[in-house]
Scaffold this motif. Structure first.
Motif, mmCIF file in Angstrom:
data_model
loop_
_atom_site.group_PDB
_atom_site.id
_atom_site.type_symbol
_atom_site.label_atom_id
_atom_site.label_comp_id
_atom_site.label_asym_id
_atom_site.label_seq_id
_atom_site.Cartn_x
_atom_site.Cartn_y
_atom_site.Cartn_z
ATOM 1 N N THR A 276 29.528 12.287 -10.477
ATOM 2 C CA THR A 276 27.828 13.484 -10.145
ATOM 3 C C THR A 276 28.027 14.164 -9.075
ATOM 4 O OG1 THR A 276 27.120 10.773 -10.974
ATOM 5 C CG2 THR A 276 26.000 12.256 -9.687
ATOM 6 N N SER A 316 24.151 6.181 -10.110
ATOM 7 C CA SER A 316 26.308 6.737 -9.277
ATOM 8 C C SER A 316 26.860 6.349 -8.527
ATOM 9 C CB SER A 316 25.932 8.238 -9.358
ATOM 10 O OG SER A 316 25.322 9.134 -9.997
ATOM 11 N N VAL A 325 31.328 10.717 -6.305
ATOM 12 C CA VAL A 325 29.800 11.071 -6.144
ATOM 13 C C VAL A 325 29.948 11.804 -5.058
ATOM 14 C CG1 VAL A 325 27.581 10.366 -5.136
ATOM 15 C CG2 VAL A 325 29.183 8.745 -6.891
#
Length: 492
Positions: A276, A316, A325
């Protein structure tokens, strides 16, 4: 021909006048015009009155293509001579350049001979969203080729609706399943999901500022991972069917596909084997220079205060490695380009300080304080998406990697609410090493274990934290009672 020649002469005269005006306004000779240089000398169209600071800021924000907060000569000339025509021509050429970049290097050259890694990394859970429904003429979700996005940005283009993109923009599902995996700290699929705050209701990034930032990051990943294979990118505006450019409703087929995509959209952020990237910054002086329908109040809340972004960020954060992330709002101008060194620098610079997962009730309470363009329509939907994702991910989890997240006692105490909830009945391994956890956190974890939570846990890893001898003893005793392996060593 005479009429065309006269038009060309008029445009040339306007351009010459614009260049002369630029030279006159550029008081410091820097080659760019600041807001301060325009105030009091640049006049309003047709009125002859000098603009004030607010008007100058709005003018710069509207025509600042590279996002540096000032206007260079080309930006000023385009703004003064024929902004609409120039913008359309640039964007059209950029779309073609991006499509050509993909055509020139067929994706087949990068594919593995089979779908083994797709199956091993749990790609099958994404298949329903990618499957074409022949009756509706498409799939709920399409993923965008990273090479298309990089070239689009570097050619001065803008994000476009899924319906307006050429076929070359997309990665076919059969190719996606054979893309090579990547990642140094645990293999992940070659898929990146983008979380970003929309800047206008008709386009999340009408000036291309976030697109250019995203392209920098994508280039670092593509060129920093082996053979340069592309990534497939989930970005809502280009991956899901959108309304028309003037707010026209979706067709019946598009609306059904959109509804299906929305119902499980959080899977693209929650999947533990996907990356992400969060685009957390709004443009300077936002919303000056942006267009909104009459009567609409712009949503000026930042990324972390927006309801949809809060949800995407929260899911996430649930299950991924710390390096999976990333917050691109932290990316410095110096960290650009490709290669493993740049990729590693980007990951180190942008690793997000993540919050622990929230129980659905706590998420709802926090969500109530967040901002929505349409709070009445969206708040319940977002809360429902989070809860469904929480139940699914927590119920299936066998291990959690929460190492190296800069967590202290407060974060572990919050995590313990989730651990004690009974949602994690399959969890076998919990990694919390390389954090800042002290004795309060250790005691909270010990209580969770003493109370019988996490029935299948057989490994707890707390090395390289800030535990005293007493804290280590407390957690060891709780683990020994249940025959759970524990590590609290330094330098582990």
């Amino acid at each position: 021909k005479l009429k065309k020649s006269r038009t060309e002469m008029e445009l040339a005269a306007k351009e010459a006048a614009a260049r002369a005006a630029f030279a006159a306004f550029d008081a410091d000779g820097s080659g760019t015009l600041s807001v301060e240089e325009l105030v009091g000398v640049f006049t309003r169209p047709g009125g002859g009155q000098p603009v004030d600071e607010a008007e100058a800021r709005a003018f710069v924000a509207k025509h600042d293509r590279n996002g540096d907060g000032e206007l260079d000569l080309d930006e000023f000339v385009v703004a003064m001579v024929r902004p609409a025509e120039a913008e359309a021509a640039i964007c059209s050429a950029a779309l073609e350049a991006a499509a050509a970049a993909v055509r020139e290097a067929p994706i087949e050259a990068f594919l593995r001979p089979n779908e083994g890694y797709w199956k091993r990394l749990d790609g099958a859970v994404l298949d329903p969203a990618l499957r074409v429904d022949e009756a509706l003429g498409g799939s709920p979700v399409r993923l965008v080729d990273s090479r298309f996005l990089i070239e689009l940005a570097e050619s001065g283009g803008r994000l476009r609706r899924r319906q307006d993109l050429p076929e070359e923009a997309f990665v076919r599902p059969e190719a996606l399943r054979r893309l090579p995996p990547t990642g140094d700290s645990g293999l992940h699929m070659r898929i990146i999901s983008i979380s970003h705050p929309w800047q206008q209701p008709d386009n999340p990034d009408p000036k291309g500022i976030n697109l250019r930032l995203l392209a920098r990051a994508l280039r670092s990943f593509v060129e920093g991972q082996g053979n340069g294979a592309p990534y497939a990118v989930f970005i809502d505006f280009m991956s899901l069917n959108q309304k028309g450019p003037n707010g026209e409703e979706r067709s019946e087929a598009d609306a059904e596909l959109f509804s299906r995509a929305l119902s499980d959209m959080m899977a693209w952020y929650a999947h533990r084997k996907l990356l992400t990237l969060k685009l957390t910054q709004l443009p300077p002086d936002y919303p000056a220079g942006f267009a909104f329908p009459a009567g609409m109040t712009p949503n000026t809340a930042g990324y972390f205060e927006r309801g949809w972004c809060f949800c995407e960020s929260s899911v996430s954060n649930m299950c991924k490695f710390s390096s999976f992330v990333l917050d691109l709002g932290k990316l410095s101008p110096e960290t650009r380009g490709g290669g493993p060194e740049r990729r590693d620098a980007l990951i180190k610079e942008c690793a997000a300080k993540r919050e622990p997962p929230l129980l659905p009730a706590d998420f709802r309470a926090a969500l109530a304080k967040k901002s929505f363009t349409s709070k009445k329509a969206d708040e319940g939907t977002v809360a429902g998406l989070y809860e469904a994702t929480f139940r699914k991910e927590m119920g299936a989890a066998t291990e959690f990697w929460y190492s190296d997240l800069q967590w202290g006692d407060a974060e572990v105490i919050q995590l313990c609410k989730v651990l004690a909830s009974g949602a994690l009945d399959k969890l076998e391994s919990l990694y919390l090493s390389d954090n800042q956890i002290g004795d309060k956190g250790a005691r909270a974890l010990a209580k969770v274990l003493d109370d019988g939570a996490l029935p299948k846990l057989d490994g707890l890893y707390l090395g390289d934290n800030k535990l005293s001898a007493a804290g280590k003893t407390a957690i060891k005793k709780a683990c020994e009672k249940r025959s759970i392996g524990v590590n609290v060593q330094e330098g582990y």
